[in-house]
Design an enzyme around this catalytic site. Sequence first.
Site, PDB file in Angstrom:
ATOM      1  N   THR A   1       0.875  -1.181   0.000  1.00  0.00           N
ATOM      2  CA  THR A   1       0.000   0.000   0.000  1.00  0.00           C
ATOM      3  C   THR A   1       0.914   1.234   0.000  1.00  0.00           C
ATOM      4  O   THR A   1       0.977   1.978   0.980  1.00  0.00           O
ATOM      5  CB  THR A   1      -0.920   0.006   1.249  1.00  0.00           C
ATOM      6  OG1 THR A   1      -0.108  -0.172   2.424  1.00  0.00           O
ATOM      7  CG2 THR A   1      -1.951  -1.074   1.191  1.00  0.00           C
TER       8      THR A   1
ATOM      9  N   THR B   1      -0.853  -2.409   5.852  1.00  0.00           N
ATOM     10  CA  THR B   1      -1.204  -1.182   6.577  1.00  0.00           C
ATOM     11  C   THR B   1      -2.142  -0.338   5.721  1.00  0.00           C
ATOM     12  O   THR B   1      -1.797   0.034   4.601  1.00  0.00           O
ATOM     13  CB  THR B   1       0.069  -0.396   6.916  1.00  0.00           C
ATOM     14  OG1 THR B   1       0.879  -1.246   7.726  1.00  0.00           O
ATOM     15  CG2 THR B   1      -0.234   0.884   7.672  1.00  0.00           C
TER      16      THR B   1
ATOM     17  N   PHE C   1       2.851  -5.644  13.573  1.00  0.00           N
ATOM     18  CA  PHE C   1       3.732  -4.720  14.302  1.00  0.00           C
ATOM     19  C   PHE C   1       5.170  -5.208  14.171  1.00  0.00           C
ATOM     20  O   PHE C   1       5.961  -5.138  15.107  1.00  0.00           O
ATOM     21  CB  PHE C   1       3.297  -4.632  15.771  1.00  0.00           C
ATOM     22  CG  PHE C   1       1.865  -4.190  15.938  1.00  0.00           C
ATOM     23  CD1 PHE C   1       1.500  -2.876  15.699  1.00  0.00           C
ATOM     24  CD2 PHE C   1       0.876  -5.097  16.283  1.00  0.00           C
ATOM     25  CE1 PHE C   1       0.179  -2.461  15.813  1.00  0.00           C
ATOM     26  CE2 PHE C   1      -0.445  -4.698  16.402  1.00  0.00           C
ATOM     27  CZ  PHE C   1      -0.802  -3.372  16.173  1.00  0.00           C
ATOM     28  N   LEU C   2       5.498  -5.731  12.992  1.00  0.00           N
ATOM     29  CA  LEU C   2       6.809  -6.352  12.780  1.00  0.00           C
ATOM     30  C   LEU C   2       7.852  -5.299  12.463  1.00  0.00           C
ATOM     31  O   LEU C   2       7.601  -4.409  11.648  1.00  0.00           O
ATOM     32  CB  LEU C   2       6.732  -7.332  11.604  1.00  0.00           C
ATOM     33  CG  LEU C   2       5.579  -8.328  11.633  1.00  0.00           C
ATOM     34  CD1 LEU C   2       5.538  -9.123  10.331  1.00  0.00           C
ATOM     35  CD2 LEU C   2       5.727  -9.251  12.822  1.00  0.00           C
TER      36      LEU C   2
ATOM     37  N   GLU D   1      11.448  -4.629  10.731  1.00  0.00           N
ATOM     38  CA  GLU D   1      12.414  -5.265   9.838  1.00  0.00           C
ATOM     39  C   GLU D   1      13.664  -5.579  10.640  1.00  0.00           C
ATOM     40  O   GLU D   1      14.086  -4.784  11.474  1.00  0.00           O
ATOM     41  CB  GLU D   1      12.753  -4.342   8.670  1.00  0.00           C
ATOM     42  CG  GLU D   1      11.638  -4.306   7.659  1.00  0.00           C
ATOM     43  CD  GLU D   1      11.958  -3.409   6.476  1.00  0.00           C
ATOM     44  OE1 GLU D   1      13.146  -3.206   6.173  1.00  0.00           O
ATOM     45  OE2 GLU D   1      10.998  -2.908   5.860  1.00  0.00           O
TER      46      GLU D   1
ATOM     47  N   LYS E   1      -2.879   0.619  14.225  1.00  0.00           N
ATOM     48  CA  LYS E   1      -1.615   0.489  13.485  1.00  0.00           C
ATOM     49  C   LYS E   1      -1.002   1.867  13.188  1.00  0.00           C
ATOM     50  O   LYS E   1       0.158   2.145  13.503  1.00  0.00           O
ATOM     51  CB  LYS E   1      -1.889  -0.271  12.178  1.00  0.00           C
ATOM     52  CG  LYS E   1      -0.773  -0.255  11.188  1.00  0.00           C
ATOM     53  CD  LYS E   1       0.407  -1.048  11.684  1.00  0.00           C
ATOM     54  CE  LYS E   1       1.582  -0.823  10.778  1.00  0.00           C
ATOM     55  NZ  LYS E   1       2.686  -1.702  11.038  1.00  0.00           N
TER      56      LYS E   1
ATOM     57  N   LEU F   1      13.932   6.336  21.789  1.00  0.00           N
ATOM     58  CA  LEU F   1      14.411   7.647  22.251  1.00  0.00           C
ATOM     59  C   LEU F   1      15.839   7.868  21.777  1.00  0.00           C
ATOM     60  O   LEU F   1      16.536   8.715  22.306  1.00  0.00           O
ATOM     61  CB  LEU F   1      14.359   7.704  23.785  1.00  0.00           C
ATOM     62  CG  LEU F   1      12.989   7.959  24.420  1.00  0.00           C
ATOM     63  CD1 LEU F   1      13.095   7.951  25.936  1.00  0.00           C
ATOM     64  CD2 LEU F   1      12.391   9.287  23.947  1.00  0.00           C
TER      65      LEU F   1
ATOM     66  N   CYS G   1       8.068   2.419   6.468  1.00  0.00           N
ATOM     67  CA  CYS G   1       6.859   2.488   7.298  1.00  0.00           C
ATOM     68  C   CYS G   1       6.634   3.861   7.923  1.00  0.00           C
ATOM     69  O   CYS G   1       5.641   4.514   7.631  1.00  0.00           O
ATOM     70  CB  CYS G   1       6.921   1.408   8.369  1.00  0.00           C
ATOM     71  SG  CYS G   1       7.038  -0.217   7.627  1.00  0.00           S
TER      72      CYS G   1
ATOM     73  N   LYS H   1      18.335   1.162   8.925  1.00  0.00           N
ATOM     74  CA  LYS H   1      18.688   0.713  10.276  1.00  0.00           C
ATOM     75  C   LYS H   1      19.476  -0.582  10.102  1.00  0.00           C
ATOM     76  O   LYS H   1      19.480  -1.151   9.000  1.00  0.00           O
ATOM     77  CB  LYS H   1      17.441   0.506  11.139  1.00  0.00           C
ATOM     78  CG  LYS H   1      16.538  -0.611  10.638  1.00  0.00           C
ATOM     79  CD  LYS H   1      15.450  -0.894  11.656  1.00  0.00           C
ATOM     80  CE  LYS H   1      14.668  -2.126  11.257  1.00  0.00           C
ATOM     81  NZ  LYS H   1      13.624  -2.447  12.213  1.00  0.00           N
TER      82      LYS H   1
END
Length: 450
Positions: free
Chosen positions: A86, A121, A153-154, A156, A223, A269, A279, A339
């Site tokens: 999406t 999502t 709520f995965l 990567e 979500k 944080l 995402c 990341k």
Amino acid sequence: MRISIIGCGYVGLVTGGCLAAIGHRVTCMDSDGERIRALMAGHIPIYEPHLDEIVLAARSAEHIEFTSDLPKTVEQSEAIFICVGTPPLENGEADLSALDAVARVIAAEARGLKLVIEKSTVPVRTGEQLRRALEVYGPASGAVFQVVSNPEFLREGSSVSDFLHPDRIVVGVDQPSAAAKMREIYQPILERNFVCPVHDGACPPAAQPQFVVTSINSAELIKHASNSFLALKISYANQLADLCEELGADVEEVTRAMGMDPRIGPQFLRAGIGFGGFCFPKDIQAFYRLAERAGVEFMLLKEAERINKARIDHFLEKARRALWVLKSKQVGVLGLTFKPHTDDTRFAPALEIVRRLLAEGASVRAYDPQAMRKTQVVYPTVKYCEDPYDVAAGADALLLLTEWPEFRDLDWQRIHGQMVRPLVLDGRNLLDPHRMRQLGFEYHSIGRPG
Ligand code: UGA
């Protein structure tokens, strides 16, 4: 249960692989024939820790199969997880055309009772549209559809573990019987009675996952609200880092103590060059747009996005302050993904920094443990190096842009010896400032003194 997964991207493959690993019979369908052929040949097209193990084990046990045949997939399954993309449209809203196309085929091909589960999502009220499409395009054969929203709520890089050991499983339903079926699907995970392929059966102790039943609208909203809140938290830490820099405080010390308050919590944080990935940037925009359409101006989200975009300018300004002129300087880049523990470079702050360095005339050498082949296609003028030491050779500065743990353990003394000028700009606060300065580096990081 006979389960099918429509869409074999990150979410679909992880969902399919994990559901097969806990004992279901799973058919994974994708319209991309090449991807399906690769999967059939045992090649997992994405890098995600443990995904290859679970998919290949399920394949050997004949618990998982791959196909491009959507009608047949629909016909043979009791529960259909829709995991198609999406992506964002130009205006920031989610493009739901793939979901709509799949819904129409499901409607036309279904017989009997089908559980249709949105995993992708989507903006709130998509479930209503999905149900309508199933009814409007449905056959006269009397197929009955139960629509469920079951957001993922995965993260990567840890999505297999996240799937098998979730904090909560949210199911949005409009009939109790649909919730009961979802509970049945997730039973082994809820009761923690499966052999975990990630931890060889010796999983760290964790609380039993919560099974949260809500309305479909609420599940969809949960979500977007969760991702946006996490993004807000990061932008808060980043703005705080700017303040720390001005006032001589250390953002790591401040956020560490803040996070000890259970009302705040220590996660998300970490200050740095900002959030990226497929995402947060798209979800925060989509959430803002859907709020706007509903007549609510969610300025907090706009501000979080603005702060995030400014991270790149802020970091490049640091580089300019240290290097004076970027043109013709040799800049080494460590890390290209958004990341660590992923090969994903979509909306990675690191790539935007590389783009701007090149635009200013710097010559860039780079290394990333997973993403060099991908990046080469987009930035062919970058010199991709064998290892971080090669990146440092002859460099005027090293920019650490993704916190791959292995970068912390490099032989920094050796790196020092290879650089023309021992200057390190750490965009992720991965390294110890004290040690770096002891080694003789001019070292700059985010929100820390010096
Ligand atoms: C995120 C959410 O964490 C998942 O729960 C969600 O399911 C997923 O989006 C999704 O919607 O599918 P992901 O995009 O894999 O997962 O990545 P995160 O680990 O959340 O990191 C997102 C970005 O935030 C990264 O660029 C990371 O470097 C940055 N970040 C994260 C920070 O800058 N500071 C932090 O303290 C934490």
